[in-house]
Design an enzyme around this catalytic site. Structure first.
Site: not given
Ligand code: URA
Length: 209
Positions: A104, A108, A200, A203
């Site tokens: 990302r 922007t 995440d 992660d």
């Molecule tokens: N990406 C992720 O890994 N977790 C989320 O909650 C949103 C996007």
């Protein structure tokens, strides 16, 4: 409008609970994601066509079904999509795999494609785009747009967890794409995380946090 399919098989829902649980360690998280991906592959292939062939059993000759020569392609979005790839390949070992990497842009906030490598005959294949989390839908939309630019026409999306915002965005941008999820969650929070979600996904899969 593409359909939204919630894969609510009890085994999927059971394993998803452990995936959500913050106490689940990296190894167990990865194993559960892998297993759910296999179970979801079973659901997502429910409509692939069969053809009848003749087979000789030890007793007699008979007609029996096989998957017709349909060619599949799996497109994990890097990096979290890789966590579901092997689980899907267990059921679809002949599928070819393409990779799409997106980040990302901090200014922007738009997804930028930094890597793409696809099977040479990708446009002839029925594709499953794989990403555990469908949050804003930005990455999914960009990946699908990129595939369509290369001539792909048959695309499905596979996510563990989706936010309603992401589903709406993908359905609006790509109304021909069906979306398969293990759960449709409540909403996105101000940080772009799905609530309740699982945190995440990248992660948690790779122990980077
Ligand atoms: N990406 C992720 O890994 N977790 C989320 O909650 C949103 C996007």
């Amino acid at each position: 409008m593409g359909k939204l399919v919630i894969c609510d098989h009890p085994l999927i829902q059971h394993k998803l609970t452990f995936i959500r649980d913050v106490r689940t360690n990296t190894k167990d998280f990865r194993e559960h994601v892998d297993e759910v991906a296999t179970l979801m592959a079973y659901e997502i292939t429910r409509d692939i066509p069969l053809e009848t062939i003749t087979v000789q059993t030890p007793v007699t000759e008979t007609e029996s079904k096989v998957i017709s020569g349909r060619m599949l392609g799996l497109i994990p979005i890097l990096r979290a999509g890789l966590g579901m790839l092997e689980g899907v390949l267990k059921l679809l070992p002949a599928a070819k795999v393409g990779h799409v990497g997106l980040f990302r842009d901090p200014d922007t906030l738009q997804p930028v494609e930094y890597y793409i490598k696809l099977p040479t005959d990708v446009q002839e294949r029925e594709l499953i785009v794989i990403d555990p989390m469908l949050a804003t839908g930005g990455s999914a939309i960009a990946a699908i747009t990129s595939l369509k630019k290369r001539g792909c026409t048959q695309i499905k999306m596979m996510n563990l967890i989706a936010a309603p915002e992401g589903v709406a965005a993908v359905q609006e941008a790509h109304p021909d794409v069906d979306i398969y999820v293990a759960a449709l969650d409540d909403h996105l929070n101000e940080h772009g995380y799905i609530v309740p979600g699982l945190g995440d996904a990248g992660d948690r899969l790779y122990g980077t946090k």
